[in-house]
Design a protein around this motif. Structure first.
Motif, PDB file in Angstrom:
ATOM      1  N   LEU B  61      -3.393   5.225  -4.808  1.00  0.00           N
ATOM      2  CA  LEU B  61      -3.818   5.260  -3.443  1.00  0.00           C
ATOM      3  C   LEU B  61      -4.837   5.876  -3.231  1.00  0.00           C
ATOM      4  O   LEU B  61      -4.894   7.368  -3.818  1.00  0.00           O
ATOM      5  CB  LEU B  61      -2.666   5.745  -2.600  1.00  0.00           C
ATOM      6  CG  LEU B  61      -1.537   4.908  -2.232  1.00  0.00           C
ATOM      7  CD1 LEU B  61      -0.402   5.447  -1.617  1.00  0.00           C
ATOM      8  CD2 LEU B  61      -1.887   3.293  -1.866  1.00  0.00           C
ATOM      9  N   TYR B  65      -5.615   7.231   2.241  1.00  0.00           N
ATOM     10  CA  TYR B  65      -4.168   6.569   2.721  1.00  0.00           C
ATOM     11  C   TYR B  65      -3.367   7.691   2.753  1.00  0.00           C
ATOM     12  O   TYR B  65      -3.421   8.769   1.934  1.00  0.00           O
ATOM     13  CB  TYR B  65      -3.696   5.790   1.601  1.00  0.00           C
ATOM     14  CG  TYR B  65      -4.284   4.340   1.570  1.00  0.00           C
ATOM     15  CD1 TYR B  65      -3.645   3.333   2.176  1.00  0.00           C
ATOM     16  CD2 TYR B  65      -5.469   4.025   0.728  1.00  0.00           C
ATOM     17  CE1 TYR B  65      -4.233   1.981   2.173  1.00  0.00           C
ATOM     18  CE2 TYR B  65      -5.995   2.805   0.660  1.00  0.00           C
ATOM     19  CZ  TYR B  65      -5.249   1.740   1.515  1.00  0.00           C
ATOM     20  OH  TYR B  65      -5.648   0.538   1.464  1.00  0.00           O
ATOM     21  N   THR B 181      -4.922  -1.280  -2.564  1.00  0.00           N
ATOM     22  CA  THR B 181      -5.928  -1.119  -1.301  1.00  0.00           C
ATOM     23  C   THR B 181      -6.420  -2.606  -0.725  1.00  0.00           C
ATOM     24  O   THR B 181      -7.044  -2.448   0.214  1.00  0.00           O
ATOM     25  CB  THR B 181      -7.280  -0.586  -2.200  1.00  0.00           C
ATOM     26  OG1 THR B 181      -7.581  -1.588  -3.113  1.00  0.00           O
ATOM     27  CG2 THR B 181      -6.887   0.593  -2.770  1.00  0.00           C
ATOM     28  N   ASN B 205      -3.781   3.284   5.983  1.00  0.00           N
ATOM     29  CA  ASN B 205      -5.059   3.779   5.607  1.00  0.00           C
ATOM     30  C   ASN B 205      -5.460   4.442   7.139  1.00  0.00           C
ATOM     31  O   ASN B 205      -5.370   3.612   8.508  1.00  0.00           O
ATOM     32  CB  ASN B 205      -6.091   2.311   5.701  1.00  0.00           C
ATOM     33  CG  ASN B 205      -7.589   2.605   5.801  1.00  0.00           C
ATOM     34  OD1 ASN B 205      -7.868   3.482   6.169  1.00  0.00           O
ATOM     35  ND2 ASN B 205      -8.134   1.500   5.505  1.00  0.00           N
TER      36      ASN B 205
END
Lengths: 355, 355
Positions: B61, B65, B181, B205
């Motif tokens: 990540l 995030y 993502t 996010n």
């Protein structure tokens, strides 16, 4: 032996801890660990129903009360109570006895009107306000039975009210026999006297429900969990199992005996504080908590020496809440008298040196 | 050896279970069980921060995030997502692949508009809808990556979208390397591949937040938990610890190896179903779940014999979800190939007798 004075998550009896640990290997000869077992199995249904029944029995709850095992801690009940019970045009009364009460008030304001009808804020929450105006016309009165941070507790009964009574009992439920029928809704995070961290208990007089206009998300509606026996979705299986084992332990001990032991521990502690010149507590004598005793040390040097001696004596979790400083001895059900004796011994040593 | 095909709570590796059991006696020579330890201690902060870091590492990540450890299950995310992200005048798109998607849609309707832009309901959810209209203008598109009840899973990538993508990954997160993502918000109950039941993981996010007008209760606001590193209040300490140990186990195994093993198990199972005349699955071939294989047996007598043979072979948790009937083999990360071999062996025996 470690003396665990943590405020929560906090001490549990070794026998209860051993039961939970055992359930992580083969649970009851099922060939599986309990944590690997579906919550829809008879195995788990017996546990959750057993825990609900036993809690009803220990608290002597009449039939019109429901016992729920939820999650999210007491902090989630701060909003779930008004979301489920308080209409926008109604007013809920609150007694402000410190941080947790204030947080509860803040969340209730999102859903209706609130009125703080009594507060000890002007005295830094060192006592429980006892004089109340009339409670006529309020949707409910909310109080915190024991204030973990400030070390205050209702010791001589709860207010007589003309509206439903709601209580955050997170830190003193099951610490003594108590007439629960005075209350219409009680909630408590499990992680003090109920069992291992991870579940939140809500006890509701069903008559309180079904009277708000707003739409409530399914998971936040008490009625969802009443209808489905707290297994609408996957519940916190292991915490509920631990609560069940801990409730069995409480039953074996007897709630009367637990009260007597808690009283003996608190007396030993407060007598020690009162007798020694180095130590003091700011809490009003009649409101001193049997669960969480907050105290201070006059001199900084004595304070440092005290921390060192505690460490040597394997006394842990004795620091006060970060918002108020000082010290705090949490003396939950599973803490033995000998742990308080060990603490008193250290306090006497400090007195000998600095008193 | 018991072969645990439970859909959740489900199998964990023995080494992970042993670690958790050990933490119920003396944790890391602290003299205390972890469950008796304050969540404000360095002991626990190392665990929760370690778990967050390791999850970020395993899922690769990027920095924008956040990883949260909450409670309440995926069922709570059904309303928390729209509460935090969807304004009343906005529309969220949903793909309806069955029960869990439908529940998510129902909760979102309390907060804004929803539009089901694709559905396999007309075919009893036996496939994943792949043709989508444009996603321009939606606040987000929500999908369920793996459908535990129906045995379907996105096997050949996720839709290309022109809006944020939100995914319920409860039953297949960490079952294979995956480009996370693509998603702006991912949630998952812990009790399948993440770790022991009792916590809920949310990956966000951060750009998605801070854009709704409504007032959100403190505990339901993602920002609260981001600001406080998931310890705003007492978190589910033991489940988080278990997740940490399980994430370490996943790292040791390697996510590539886990994917390969999961693929080998699924291939063995589906090849067996396809080859035997007594068994069948209604799931479209390209959408067959690697995690939860649903299947049926043509004859009632064979079905009964199958259940008996499973019992003899210590195969448990093989019944289909109560809403759809039939059978289901959940083959999460910790399930060994030999358990699927044992199941295939029983299936072959049924074929020999009834085929």
């Amino acid at each position: 032996m470690t003396h665990n004075f943590c405020a929560g998550p906090s001490i549990l009896d070794k026998s209860v801890l051993n039961k939970i640990a055992q359930a992580y290997s083969d649970y009851n000869n099922t060939g599986l660990a309990l944590v690997e077992t579906s919550h829809r199995t008879d195995t788990f249904m017996e546990i959750i129903e057993g825990a609900q029944q036993l809690l009803k029995e220990l608290l002597q709850l009449p039939e019109h009360y429901e016992v729920l095992f939820l999650t999210g801690g007491a902090s989630s009940q701060f909003y779930m109570v008004p979301m489920n019970v308080l209409n926008e045009n109604q007013t809920a009364a609150y007694i402000n006895t410190g941080t947790w009460a204030q947080k509860a008030i803040k969340e209730a304001q999102l859903f209706g009107n609130t009125k703080t009808i009594a507060s000890s804020e002007e005295a830094k929450f060192t006592y429980i306000p006892k004089e109340l105006p009339t409670t006529d016309g309020f949707r409910y009165l909310h109080l915190t039975t024991n204030n973990t941070i400030y070390g205050t507790q209702y010791r001589s009964g709860y207010p007589q009210v003309n509206c439903p009574l709601v209580a955050d009992m997170s830190s003193d439920i099951l610490s003594e026999p108590r007439d629960m029928t005075q209350f219409d809704l009680i909630y408590a995070g499990a992680q003090k006297n109920l069992g291992p961290v991870g579940s939140t208990i809500v006890i509701i007089n069903k008559a309180l429900l079904g009277q708000v206009d707003r739409k409530i998300p399914t998971m936040l509606n008490y009625q969802t969990h009443i209808n489905r026996g707290s297994v609408f979705n996957t519940p916190p299986v292991m915490s509920i199992y631990g609560c069940y084992e801990n409730l069995k332990w409480i039953k074996e001990q007897g709630l009367d005996n637990i009260r007597d032991r808690n009283k003996a521990k608190a007396e030993l502690f407060y007598n020690t504080v009162d007798k020694l010149s180095c130590f003091y507590t700011t809490v009003a004598k009649e409101d001193r908590s049997v669960m969480n005793a907050t105290f201070h040390i006059k001199e900084e040097a004595a304070s440092q020496a005290f921390e060192e001696l505690c460490k040597e004596a394997a006394i842990v979790g004795i620091k006060g809440h970060r918002s108020v400083g000082g010290f705090r001895a949490s003396m939950y059900n599973a803490l033995k008298l000998e742990s308080v004796e060990a603490l008193a011994e250290v306090m006497n040593q400090i007195e000998a040196k600095f008193g």
